[in-house]
Enzyme design. Sequence first.
Site, PDB file in Angstrom:
ATOM      1  N   CYS A 182      -1.623   1.562  -0.150  1.00 38.48           N
ATOM      2  CA  CYS A 182      -0.211   0.802  -0.994  1.00 38.48           C
ATOM      3  C   CYS A 182      -0.793  -0.384   0.334  1.00 38.48           C
ATOM      4  CB  CYS A 182       0.853   1.143   0.329  1.00 38.48           C
ATOM      5  SG  CYS A 182       2.223   1.256  -0.541  1.00 38.48           S
ATOM      6  N   HIS A 183      -0.106  -0.806   0.928  1.00 41.15           N
ATOM      7  CA  HIS A 183      -0.313  -1.959   2.162  1.00 41.15           C
ATOM      8  C   HIS A 183      -1.522  -2.108   3.036  1.00 41.15           C
ATOM      9  CE1 HIS A 183       3.884  -2.333  -0.124  1.00 41.15           C
ATOM     10  NE2 HIS A 183       3.149  -4.370   0.247  1.00 41.15           N
TER      11      HIS A 183
END
Length: 188
Positions: free
Chosen positions: A113-114
């Site tokens: 994800c991030h």
Amino acid sequence: MSGKQLQGKTIAFLATDGFEQVELTEPWQAVQAAGGEPRLISLESGKIQGVHHDQKGDEFSVDQTVDEVNATDFQGLVLPGGVFNPDALRLSVNAVNFVREFFKEGIPVAAICHGPWMLVEADVVNERMVTSWPSVKTDLINAGANWVNQECVCDNGLVTSRKPDDLPAFCAKMVEEFAEGIHSGQTV
């Protein structure tokens, strides 16, 4: 993903307040199911706060701080996402150096994800194929990465995925890479 593939291996999970809870708990459970020992590493001792998107999640006890460990203490590294988590971690020189050390040593790394924001900050994605949450795409490309929109990407011991829906593929590939061990040819 059961059995003892990771027996005798200790896997670092680097996170701080604001990590996407499921992106830590599902890989953590996958490491345990494969016989490994997960360890929560953070900026400070005590507890850190997970989130479920924009809502508070549970608190988790930190095992060690980033100042107390080296990459060579572990056989793998997991970087969960959440917007606040990697944004805060990349402001810590010690956390960035900790991530960079895994690449210097050829120890597998998994980021979802991030989480790949930490890879940008550590300057370890040049000429690597990666994926991430779409908003991190431009940062990765600007850091020299070849970004693709795929569920799970593995490039010489670096496993990346886009979002919580990708966790089954991410966890399976992560365990496989951690079980395989040191990768040659990783460059920083």
